[in-house]
Design a protein around this motif. Structure first.
Motif, mmCIF file in Angstrom:
data_model
loop_
_atom_site.group_PDB
_atom_site.id
_atom_site.type_symbol
_atom_site.label_atom_id
_atom_site.label_comp_id
_atom_site.label_asym_id
_atom_site.label_seq_id
_atom_site.Cartn_x
_atom_site.Cartn_y
_atom_site.Cartn_z
ATOM 1 N N TRP A 5 -26.312 2.366 1.408
ATOM 2 C CA TRP A 5 -26.095 2.756 2.811
ATOM 3 C C TRP A 5 -27.040 1.999 3.754
ATOM 4 N N THR A 6 -28.299 1.871 3.364
ATOM 5 C CA THR A 6 -29.262 1.193 4.233
ATOM 6 C C THR A 6 -28.900 -0.275 4.439
ATOM 7 N N LEU A 7 -28.549 -0.958 3.371
ATOM 8 C CA LEU A 7 -28.224 -2.378 3.491
ATOM 9 C C LEU A 7 -26.867 -2.592 4.175
ATOM 10 N N ALA A 8 -25.906 -1.727 3.899
ATOM 11 C CA ALA A 8 -24.570 -1.895 4.472
ATOM 12 C C ALA A 8 -24.535 -1.611 5.966
ATOM 13 N N THR A 9 -25.433 -0.769 6.424
ATOM 14 C CA THR A 9 -25.418 -0.377 7.836
ATOM 15 C C THR A 9 -26.429 -1.136 8.683
ATOM 16 N N LEU A 10 -27.023 -2.193 8.146
ATOM 17 C CA LEU A 10 -27.957 -2.981 8.961
ATOM 18 C C LEU A 10 -27.310 -3.526 10.231
ATOM 19 N N PRO A 11 -26.046 -3.991 10.202
ATOM 20 C CA PRO A 11 -25.421 -4.440 11.463
ATOM 21 C C PRO A 11 -25.283 -3.333 12.495
ATOM 22 N N LYS A 12 -25.280 -2.073 12.037
ATOM 23 C CA LYS A 12 -25.122 -0.963 12.979
ATOM 24 C C LYS A 12 -26.372 -0.726 13.821
ATOM 25 N N VAL A 13 -27.507 -1.204 13.351
ATOM 26 C CA VAL A 13 -28.751 -0.961 14.077
ATOM 27 C C VAL A 13 -29.283 -2.252 14.697
ATOM 28 N N THR A 14 -28.380 -3.137 15.074
ATOM 29 C CA THR A 14 -28.785 -4.364 15.752
ATOM 30 C C THR A 14 -28.757 -4.230 17.268
ATOM 31 N N ASN A 15 -27.915 -3.322 17.783
ATOM 32 C CA ASN A 15 -27.843 -3.098 19.226
ATOM 33 C C ASN A 15 -27.194 -1.759 19.488
ATOM 34 N N ALA A 16 -27.238 -1.341 20.752
ATOM 35 C CA ALA A 16 -26.717 -0.022 21.121
ATOM 36 C C ALA A 16 -25.211 0.052 20.990
ATOM 37 N N ALA A 17 -24.513 -1.059 21.203
ATOM 38 C CA ALA A 17 -23.055 -1.041 21.122
ATOM 39 C C ALA A 17 -22.583 -0.769 19.698
ATOM 40 N N ASN A 18 -23.233 -1.373 18.708
ATOM 41 C CA ASN A 18 -22.834 -1.155 17.313
ATOM 42 C C ASN A 18 -23.256 0.204 16.790
ATOM 43 N N CYS A 19 -24.316 0.740 17.356
ATOM 44 C CA CYS A 19 -24.826 2.037 16.890
ATOM 45 C C CYS A 19 -24.010 3.150 17.542
ATOM 46 N N THR A 20 -22.903 3.486 16.949
ATOM 47 C CA THR A 20 -21.987 4.477 17.518
ATOM 48 C C THR A 20 -22.435 5.894 17.174
ATOM 49 N N LYS A 21 -21.822 6.843 17.854
ATOM 50 C CA LYS A 21 -22.133 8.248 17.579
ATOM 51 C C LYS A 21 -21.713 8.646 16.165
ATOM 52 N N ARG A 22 -20.596 8.085 15.712
ATOM 53 C CA ARG A 22 -20.141 8.412 14.353
ATOM 54 C C ARG A 22 -21.150 7.916 13.320
ATOM 55 N N PHE A 23 -21.689 6.713 13.545
ATOM 56 C CA PHE A 23 -22.700 6.208 12.607
ATOM 57 C C PHE A 23 -23.956 7.067 12.641
ATOM 58 N N LEU A 24 -24.401 7.441 13.819
ATOM 59 C CA LEU A 24 -25.600 8.269 13.921
ATOM 60 C C LEU A 24 -25.423 9.588 13.182
ATOM 61 N N ALA A 25 -24.243 10.208 13.334
ATOM 62 C CA ALA A 25 -23.992 11.480 12.641
ATOM 63 C C ALA A 25 -24.008 11.281 11.130
ATOM 64 N N ALA A 26 -23.367 10.201 10.639
ATOM 65 C CA ALA A 26 -23.350 9.943 9.201
ATOM 66 C C ALA A 26 -24.746 9.616 8.686
ATOM 67 N N ASP A 27 -25.505 8.839 9.441
ATOM 68 C CA ASP A 27 -26.853 8.455 9.018
ATOM 69 C C ASP A 27 -27.755 9.681 8.927
ATOM 70 N N LEU A 28 -27.669 10.569 9.920
ATOM 71 C CA LEU A 28 -28.481 11.789 9.875
ATOM 72 C C LEU A 28 -28.037 12.690 8.732
ATOM 73 N N THR A 29 -26.759 12.680 8.420
ATOM 74 C CA THR A 29 -26.260 13.477 7.291
ATOM 75 C C THR A 29 -26.856 12.986 5.975
ATOM 76 N N VAL A 30 -26.978 11.680 5.807
ATOM 77 C CA VAL A 30 -27.600 11.129 4.596
ATOM 78 C C VAL A 30 -29.048 11.599 4.484
ATOM 79 N N ALA A 31 -29.768 11.581 5.598
ATOM 80 C CA ALA A 31 -31.163 12.021 5.576
ATOM 81 C C ALA A 31 -31.278 13.509 5.278
ATOM 82 N N LEU A 32 -30.475 14.325 5.938
ATOM 83 C CA LEU A 32 -30.541 15.775 5.708
ATOM 84 C C LEU A 32 -30.126 16.139 4.289
ATOM 85 N N THR A 33 -29.128 15.426 3.776
ATOM 86 C CA THR A 33 -28.697 15.694 2.396
ATOM 87 C C THR A 33 -29.827 15.412 1.414
ATOM 88 N N GLY A 34 -30.533 14.306 1.624
ATOM 89 C CA GLY A 34 -31.653 13.997 0.739
ATOM 90 C C GLY A 34 -32.746 15.046 0.803
#
Length: 416
Positions: free
Chosen positions: A58-87
């Motif tokens: 997940w960390t390596l695959a989503t590196l393009p998502k954290v390059t700028n605000a346009a790529n960092c969508t709300k759906r990605f933020l929700a999924a990313d936080l879900t990975v952290a909370l699950t852990g």
């Protein structure tokens, strides 16, 4: 060909996104390395291995998502936080109970902070507060009791993420304000260049035509007079009309809001209108316009009616004094009203002539001038001294000028 200025924008958020991408990779490797050193102490190591495999991909695959605000969508933020909370919530099932109760790190460890920081950079301190609160709840559920070290870590993440989110909002506001200032500066330089070109070419040609026409005489003299009027009008436009629109920067939660003080014509049909723009076309070689340096704002209907009254007064000057008669327009912006004075160099109006004209049905002054100002709630006074010209003083109130004109004119139309 003259080189045009171009404003280059550089986002102040770009270094933050780059730092966040590096942080996510390093903390992911840190979490996996810590697990490798404490592998034997885990109650269910296979569960931790499965989670770290997901975290690695997940960390390596989503590196393009954290390059700028346009790529960092709300759906990605929700999924990313879900990975952290699950852990965090899986930690009591994968690790030994004693180490969990002693304050051992969760499965994602400090990688969780990267997820919260993504919220902060993307949406500011409010988004960061929501994300950090969810992480705090998950940590409390994982420990079962609010231990001192848990509370300390929760408060640290909460305060740090909100502070970073606030700094991002301030930086974004500063960036937008700076970008607008650079645009204004570039536009001003371009307008100054155009003004110089017009002055060096068109204005000089018009001035030459005016001088040569006056020397030749006849039809050329009329052509020279028209060229002189156009020269004055164009010079007025260059000196007053090419000034960039003034703006005021206001700080807001979503960034800098640049509010235009002088709205361009047509931008807001219901907003105030600068009377100077409506009176500028009347200026010429025979008409001298004196106006304040600041905008003279009136309601659109009031500004148009007042300008039309000035035009009617100038028509009277040309009709009764002569086509070559000089006139002066003076605009005064008072706190409660706008005063426009039109003066000519004629012989004045004989006593009783206005009343006589009204009796003959010639109502130019009565309707075109006094009627318009009466509908606006203002007044029109004619001061004429035989042999010393005529002065028309038009007064339009600021507060009532935009509201009384329609109703009053409608009533007048009903009685016609």
């Amino acid at each position: 060909m003259a080189r045009r200025e171009r404003v280059m924008r550089m986002s102040v958020e770009l270094p933050l996104w780059r730092a966040l991408a590096g942080y996510r990779v390093l903390t992911m490797l840190y979490a996996i390395g810590f697990f490798a050193t404490a592998y034997s102490g885990f109650a269910r190591p296979w569960l931790a291995v499965a989670y770290y495999a997901v975290l690695f991909v997940w960390t390596l695959a989503t590196l393009p998502k954290v390059t700028n605000a346009a790529n960092c969508t709300k759906r990605f933020l929700a999924a990313d936080l879900t990975v952290a909370l699950t852990g965090i919530l899986l930690t009591p099932f994968a690790d030994a109970h004693e180490r969990v109760m002693d304050g051992g790190p969760t499965l994602p460890s400090i990688w969780t902070a990267g997820s919260v920081l993504a919220f902060a950079i993307k949406g500011g301190w409010r988004w960061a507060a929501v994300a950090s609160t969810l992480v705090a709840v998950a940590n409390l559920v994982e420990r079962g009791t609010p231990a001192r070290d848990t509370v300390h870590n929760v408060v640290l993440v909460w305060v740090a993420s909100i502070a970073i989110g606030y700094v991002v909002e301030v930086a974004r506001a500063s960036e937008r304000t700076l970008a607008r200032a650079l645009e204004i500066e570039a536009a001003t330089r371009e307008r100054e260049r155009l003004a110089r070109d017009i002055h060096d070419s068109v204005l000089q040609v018009l001035a030459m035509v005016q001088r040569r026409g006056a020397v030749i005489g006849g039809e050329a003299a009329e052509l020279g007079r028209l060229a002189g009027e156009q020269e004055v009008a164009l010079r007025t436009l260059v000196s007053g009309g090419l000034v960039p629109v003034s703006r005021v920067s206001e700080d807001a939660a979503e960034g800098a809001v640049v509010r235009m003080v002088e709205e361009p014509e047509g931008a807001d049909p219901d907003g105030p209108v600068d009377l100077r723009a409506l009176l500028a076309p009347y200026a010429g070689s025979l008409v001298n316009l004196a106006e304040p340096g600041a905008p003279v704002l009136l309601a659109p209907a009031a500004a148009r009616e007042l300008a039309a009254a000035v035009g009617a007064a100038l028509d009277n000057v040309r009709e009764h004094v002569g086509e070559q008669a000089r006139a002066w327009i003076l605009v005064e912006d008072e706190p409660d009203e706008v005063i426009v004075t039109v003066r000519d160099e004629g012989l004045g109006i004989p006593d009783g002539r206005l009343a006589e004209a009204e009796g003959e049905g010639r109502l130019g002054v009565a309707l075109s001038i006094r009627g318009r100002l009466r509908d606006l709630g203002g007044t029109a006074e004619l001061i004429s001294v035989p042999g010393q010209g005529t002065e028309v003083e038009l007064k339009a109130p600021k507060k009532t000028a935009g509201t009384r004109g329609t109703g009053a004119r409608g009533k007048a139309a009903d009685h016609e």
